[in-house]
Enzyme design. Structure first.
Site, PDB file in Angstrom:
ATOM      1  N   PRO A  18     -23.146  50.534 -53.377  1.00  0.00           N
ATOM      2  CG  PRO A  18     -25.205  51.287 -54.118  1.00  0.00           C
ATOM      3  CD  PRO A  18     -24.581  50.336 -53.151  1.00  0.00           C
ATOM      4  CG  ASN A  19     -22.499  55.246 -56.663  1.00  0.00           C
ATOM      5  OD1 ASN A  19     -22.087  55.103 -57.822  1.00  0.00           O
ATOM      6  ND2 ASN A  19     -23.779  55.309 -56.367  1.00  0.00           N
ATOM      7  NE  ARG A  34     -20.903  58.821 -53.834  1.00  0.00           N
ATOM      8  CZ  ARG A  34     -21.629  58.084 -53.024  1.00  0.00           C
ATOM      9  NH1 ARG A  34     -21.067  57.176 -52.255  1.00  0.00           N
ATOM     10  NH2 ARG A  34     -22.924  58.243 -52.989  1.00  0.00           N
ATOM     11  CE1 TYR A  76     -21.535  59.822 -48.539  1.00  0.00           C
ATOM     12  CE2 TYR A  76     -21.182  60.746 -50.731  1.00  0.00           C
ATOM     13  CZ  TYR A  76     -22.039  60.242 -49.768  1.00  0.00           C
ATOM     14  OH  TYR A  76     -23.385  60.153 -50.011  1.00  0.00           O
ATOM     15  CG  ASN A 119     -21.739  52.604 -46.190  1.00  0.00           C
ATOM     16  OD1 ASN A 119     -22.927  52.812 -46.471  1.00  0.00           O
ATOM     17  ND2 ASN A 119     -20.820  53.549 -46.229  1.00  0.00           N
ATOM     18  CB  ALA A 147     -27.968  54.607 -52.913  1.00  0.00           C
ATOM     19  CG  HIS A 201     -31.451  55.815 -48.176  1.00  0.00           C
ATOM     20  ND1 HIS A 201     -31.299  55.966 -46.811  1.00  0.00           N
ATOM     21  CD2 HIS A 201     -30.267  56.237 -48.724  1.00  0.00           C
ATOM     22  CE1 HIS A 201     -30.098  56.469 -46.560  1.00  0.00           C
ATOM     23  NE2 HIS A 201     -29.446  56.641 -47.698  1.00  0.00           N
ATOM     24  CG  ASP A 246     -36.974  40.685 -47.231  1.00  0.00           C
ATOM     25  OD1 ASP A 246     -37.250  41.297 -46.181  1.00  0.00           O
ATOM     26  OD2 ASP A 246     -37.765  40.558 -48.181  1.00  0.00           O
ATOM     27  CD  GLU A 249     -28.114  51.182 -41.515  1.00  0.00           C
ATOM     28  OE1 GLU A 249     -28.947  50.554 -40.818  1.00  0.00           O
ATOM     29  OE2 GLU A 249     -28.397  52.182 -42.182  1.00  0.00           O
ATOM     30  CG  HIS A 292     -24.886  55.190 -43.233  1.00  0.00           C
ATOM     31  ND1 HIS A 292     -25.158  54.761 -44.504  1.00  0.00           N
ATOM     32  CD2 HIS A 292     -25.776  54.581 -42.419  1.00  0.00           C
ATOM     33  CE1 HIS A 292     -26.190  53.930 -44.463  1.00  0.00           C
ATOM     34  NE2 HIS A 292     -26.570  53.786 -43.211  1.00  0.00           N
ATOM     35  CG  LEU A 293     -18.131  56.760 -45.330  1.00  0.00           C
ATOM     36  CD1 LEU A 293     -18.271  56.614 -46.835  1.00  0.00           C
ATOM     37  CD2 LEU A 293     -16.685  56.817 -44.928  1.00  0.00           C
ATOM     38  CB  SER A 294     -22.552  61.397 -44.778  1.00  0.00           C
ATOM     39  OG  SER A 294     -23.539  60.518 -45.293  1.00  0.00           O
ATOM     40  NE  ARG A 338     -25.695  63.525 -47.201  1.00  0.00           N
ATOM     41  CZ  ARG A 338     -25.229  62.662 -48.120  1.00  0.00           C
ATOM     42  NH1 ARG A 338     -24.780  61.467 -47.734  1.00  0.00           N
ATOM     43  NH2 ARG A 338     -25.213  63.001 -49.390  1.00  0.00           N
ATOM     44  NE  ARG A 377     -28.298  61.685 -49.258  1.00  0.00           N
ATOM     45  CZ  ARG A 377     -27.856  61.085 -50.365  1.00  0.00           C
ATOM     46  NH1 ARG A 377     -27.572  59.804 -50.349  1.00  0.00           N
ATOM     47  NH2 ARG A 377     -27.668  61.770 -51.478  1.00  0.00           N
TER      48      ARG A 377
HETATM   49  C1  DQA Z   1     -23.760  56.632 -47.353  1.00  0.00           C
HETATM   50  C2  DQA Z   1     -25.013  57.513 -47.217  1.00  0.00           C
HETATM   51  C3  DQA Z   1     -26.036  57.169 -48.290  1.00  0.00           C
HETATM   52  O1  DQA Z   1     -27.182  58.009 -48.159  1.00  0.00           O
HETATM   53  C4  DQA Z   1     -25.452  57.380 -49.665  1.00  0.00           C
HETATM   54  O2  DQA Z   1     -26.369  56.973 -50.664  1.00  0.00           O
HETATM   55  C5  DQA Z   1     -24.132  56.717 -49.852  1.00  0.00           C
HETATM   56  C6  DQA Z   1     -23.174  56.694 -48.742  1.00  0.00           C
HETATM   57  C7  DQA Z   1     -22.673  57.058 -46.358  1.00  0.00           C
HETATM   58  O3  DQA Z   1     -21.765  56.258 -46.130  1.00  0.00           O
HETATM   59  O4  DQA Z   1     -22.684  58.175 -45.841  1.00  0.00           O
HETATM   60  O5  DQA Z   1     -23.807  56.287 -50.942  1.00  0.00           O
HETATM   61  O6  DQA Z   1     -24.125  55.296 -47.043  1.00  0.00           O
END
Ligand code: DQA
Length: 162
Positions: free
Chosen positions: A17-18, A25, A30, A81, A84, A87, A94, A105, A107-109, A114, A118
């Site tokens: 999401p997002n 964003r 990011y 990725n 959110a 977490h 599952d 897995e 993550h950008l950040s 953080r 997270r």
């Molecule tokens: C994220 C890190 C997550 O905590 C956050 O909710 C995201 C992006 C990342 O790519 O850094 O939406 O997965």
């Protein structure tokens, strides 16, 4: 198993999401690269590794669970990725455990730098590994790691570097 053509692997790239808002964003967190650009960069790198990738983004947990279930028998590896849902989502964890597709897995950040909420990932225990903190390049590193893992499974060699 499900390779596109001999020697090629198939990988599904899932964005949570997002992530469709990347570029606009919180660019300080990011980066300024859009999701379309990231998908293009992944695809370009994948070709050099002889991997056929499909990329999919969903804002809904169910959409991601459906995509993981549908990947069963169709893909050799999963690069995700979960955003959110990393977490919060037992359902995503599952689904990955159910299909048993090797998963990396990303993550950008750097989620460990953080907020405390997270720091925990429901996905990490069912993933081959986690890459976090390199911006869009986390996906490229993740793709390399996934490919290496899949090829090692195909023809296990000594784990010593060549
Ligand atoms: C994220 C890190 C997550 O905590 C956050 O909710 C995201 C992006 C990342 O790519 O850094 O939406 O997965």
């Amino acid at each position: 198993m499900s390779s596109a053509s001999p020697g090629w692997l198939k990988a599904l790239v899932l964005h949570g999401p997002n992530l469709n808002l990347l570029g606009q964003r919180e660019p300080n967190v990011y980066g300024s690269v859009t999701l379309d650009e990231i998908d293009r960069l992944i695809d370009r790198e994948a070709r050099t590794l002889q991997v056929k990738v499909s990329c999919f983004q969903s804002n809904s947990e169910g959409g991601l669970v459906d995509a993981i279930q549908q990947a069963w028998g169709q893909y050799d590896g999963l690069l995700i990725n979960p955003a959110a849902y990393t977490h919060t989502s037992v359902a995503l964890r599952d689904a990955i455990a159910a299909v048993k597709i090797p998963t990396v897995e990303v993550h950008l950040s750097n989620i460990h730098q953080r907020e405390a909420f997270r720091h925990h990932s429901y996905i990490a225990p069912v993933a081959v590994g986690q890459i976090s903190g390199f911006g869009y390049y986390s996906y490229i590193l993740g793709l390399h790691a996934l490919t290496r893992h899949l090829r090692d499974r195909q023809s296990p060699k000594s784990e010593r570097p060549e």
